[in-house]
Design a protein around this motif. Structure first.
Motif, mmCIF file in Angstrom:
data_model
loop_
_atom_site.group_PDB
_atom_site.id
_atom_site.type_symbol
_atom_site.label_atom_id
_atom_site.label_comp_id
_atom_site.label_asym_id
_atom_site.label_seq_id
_atom_site.Cartn_x
_atom_site.Cartn_y
_atom_site.Cartn_z
ATOM 1 N N GLY A 228 0.810 -1.209 0.000
ATOM 2 C CA GLY A 228 0.000 0.000 0.000
ATOM 3 C C GLY A 228 0.841 1.256 0.000
ATOM 4 O O GLY A 228 2.074 1.198 0.081
ATOM 5 N N ASP A 229 0.153 2.402 -0.053
ATOM 6 C CA ASP A 229 0.863 3.681 -0.138
ATOM 7 C C ASP A 229 0.626 4.589 1.058
ATOM 8 O O ASP A 229 0.996 5.758 1.022
ATOM 9 C CB ASP A 229 0.468 4.416 -1.421
ATOM 10 N N TYR A 249 1.910 -11.880 8.010
ATOM 11 C CA TYR A 249 1.448 -10.730 7.232
ATOM 12 C C TYR A 249 2.583 -9.711 7.157
ATOM 13 O O TYR A 249 3.133 -9.321 8.196
ATOM 14 C CB TYR A 249 0.217 -10.089 7.871
ATOM 15 N N HIS A 250 2.906 -9.296 5.946
ATOM 16 C CA HIS A 250 3.991 -8.350 5.728
ATOM 17 C C HIS A 250 3.431 -7.081 5.086
ATOM 18 O O HIS A 250 2.898 -7.131 3.970
ATOM 19 C CB HIS A 250 5.060 -8.947 4.810
ATOM 20 N N GLY A 251 3.542 -5.957 5.777
ATOM 21 C CA GLY A 251 3.115 -4.686 5.207
ATOM 22 C C GLY A 251 4.246 -4.061 4.416
ATOM 23 O O GLY A 251 5.334 -3.806 4.957
ATOM 24 N N VAL A 252 4.004 -3.824 3.131
ATOM 25 C CA VAL A 252 5.027 -3.271 2.236
ATOM 26 C C VAL A 252 4.567 -1.895 1.770
ATOM 27 O O VAL A 252 3.480 -1.758 1.193
ATOM 28 C CB VAL A 252 5.261 -4.190 1.024
ATOM 29 N N GLY A 253 5.380 -0.877 2.028
ATOM 30 C CA GLY A 253 5.042 0.474 1.610
ATOM 31 C C GLY A 253 5.721 0.841 0.303
ATOM 32 O O GLY A 253 6.879 0.481 0.077
ATOM 33 N N VAL A 254 4.987 1.534 -0.566
ATOM 34 C CA VAL A 254 5.567 2.039 -1.812
ATOM 35 C C VAL A 254 5.723 3.552 -1.707
ATOM 36 O O VAL A 254 4.989 4.228 -0.971
ATOM 37 C CB VAL A 254 4.704 1.690 -3.045
ATOM 38 N N LEU A 255 6.658 4.091 -2.468
ATOM 39 C CA LEU A 255 6.960 5.520 -2.433
ATOM 40 C C LEU A 255 6.398 6.241 -3.645
ATOM 41 O O LEU A 255 6.953 7.245 -4.091
ATOM 42 C CB LEU A 255 8.478 5.719 -2.327
ATOM 43 N N THR A 256 5.282 5.738 -4.168
ATOM 44 C CA THR A 256 4.658 6.344 -5.355
ATOM 45 C C THR A 256 3.317 6.997 -5.028
ATOM 46 O O THR A 256 2.578 7.384 -5.936
ATOM 47 C CB THR A 256 4.456 5.283 -6.450
ATOM 48 N N GLY A 257 2.996 7.107 -3.731
ATOM 49 C CA GLY A 257 1.766 7.784 -3.328
ATOM 50 C C GLY A 257 2.104 9.096 -2.653
ATOM 51 O O GLY A 257 2.971 9.846 -3.104
ATOM 52 N N GLY A 258 1.455 9.366 -1.530
ATOM 53 C CA GLY A 258 1.728 10.600 -0.819
ATOM 54 C C GLY A 258 3.004 10.556 -0.005
ATOM 55 O O GLY A 258 3.574 11.594 0.338
ATOM 56 N N LEU A 259 3.464 9.364 0.343
ATOM 57 C CA LEU A 259 4.710 9.194 1.081
ATOM 58 C C LEU A 259 5.833 8.934 0.082
ATOM 59 O O LEU A 259 5.805 7.941 -0.651
ATOM 60 C CB LEU A 259 4.600 8.031 2.066
ATOM 61 N N THR A 260 6.811 9.822 0.064
ATOM 62 C CA THR A 260 7.879 9.726 -0.931
ATOM 63 C C THR A 260 9.228 10.004 -0.283
ATOM 64 O O THR A 260 9.309 10.568 0.808
ATOM 65 C CB THR A 260 7.668 10.735 -2.074
#
Length: 288
Positions: A228-229, A249-260
């Motif tokens: 998620g973002d 369960y592994h939460g993976v953050g992407v840097l293509t949303g509001g969090l960069t």
């Protein structure tokens, strides 16, 4: 990170919504209440938690704008920090305002706080006239093309092929079902209905873990990566781990949303993300 299943958020993961949903938030508040927040302030609400539903984020932004006219003096940062301290979400935002300006001023505010109109304007701006007629079943005030057409696809075709060929793939999004379908079609991602959770499928919303644990059960997966973002996406995975300790369960953050950038990476890591990647297109390599 060895997993059996991958669950993907839509906004900021599959498609870029900076000039669609987020633009609609700002302009809806402006059109209905004559003032609005700044673009960068949208992320402050997201970080506070409980605003996976962009309609509710729009209502909260309008609430803040109206509250400043009734004597509320905190900055937007102070407001969203207070909302986070109250547990996040629209109910928390209302409590913060009421506790600060009092019952009488809050009642005056409520008489001007037009959530129904905010939602309607949001949908007109986001969907455009044609889709608004088709999905909302009414005639818009103005003929617009719709910001939904300004959502560049982030996920590459080879990423779709890699994920679909090696893992069970699901979708967990705060979008309404019809709008999720449009985004998935554009992304070229074919996900059966029973492997999706949209706004129409559950009441709790992120970061409540029920949707994610239900998908894991349907996959009969031992380990799931949720990509998620937002911080609420990571919180969803962490909450699922507590609710369903027999699975990973592994939460993976992407840097293509509001969090960069580095700041976004640090926020994800502070929230307990299992991994942070530049975009969903780095996911196959991470999972290998």
């Amino acid at each position: 990170m060895n997993v059996d299943a991958v669950v993907l958020d839509v906004d900021g993961v599959l498609v870029d919504v900076a000039d669609s949903y987020r633009r609609a938030i700002l302009e809806s508040v402006e059109r209905v209440h004559d003032r609005t927040i700044r673009r960068e302030d949208v992320q402050r609400f997201k970080d506070a938690g409980g605003f996976n539903n962009d309609w509710e984020l729009t209502y909260a932004a309008a609430l803040y704008v109206l509250a400043t006219g009734e004597g509320y003096r905190r900055s937007i940062e102070g407001f969203t920090d207070a909302v986070a301290a109250e547990g996040g979400g629209l109910d928390a935002a209302e409590r913060v305002v009421r506790d600060d300006i009092g019952a009488t001023a809050t009642q005056r505010l409520r008489e001007r706080w037009d959530r129904e109109r905010l939602r309607d304007v949001f949908q007109q701006l986001y969907l455009g006239a044609d889709l608004y007629r088709a999905l909302e079943g009414g005639d818009p005030d103005v003929e617009t093309r719709g910001y939904i057409h300004d959502e560049p696809v982030i996920i590459a075709a080879e990423t779709v092929d890699s994920l679909a060929g090696n893992y069970d793939v699901g979708v967990l999004t705060g979008r309404p079902a019809a709008e999720a379908e449009i985004a998935l079609d554009r992304a070229g991602l074919d996900v059966p209905a029973d492997r999706r959770f949209t706004m129409d499928d559950w009441e709790e919303g992120k970061p409540h873990p029920r949707a994610l644990t239900t998908l894991a059960e349907r996959f009969d997966a031992d380990a799931v990566a949720f990509v998620g973002d937002t911080l609420d996406d990571v919180r969803t995975a962490n909450n699922a781990r507590e609710a369903d300790p027999d699975r990973e369960y592994h939460g993976v953050g992407v840097l293509t949303g509001g969090l960069t950038g580095d700041e976004g990476r640090e926020k994800y890591e502070a929230e307990g993300a299992a991994a942070v990647i530049e975009s969903v297109n780095a996911l196959p390599e991470l999972l290998e």
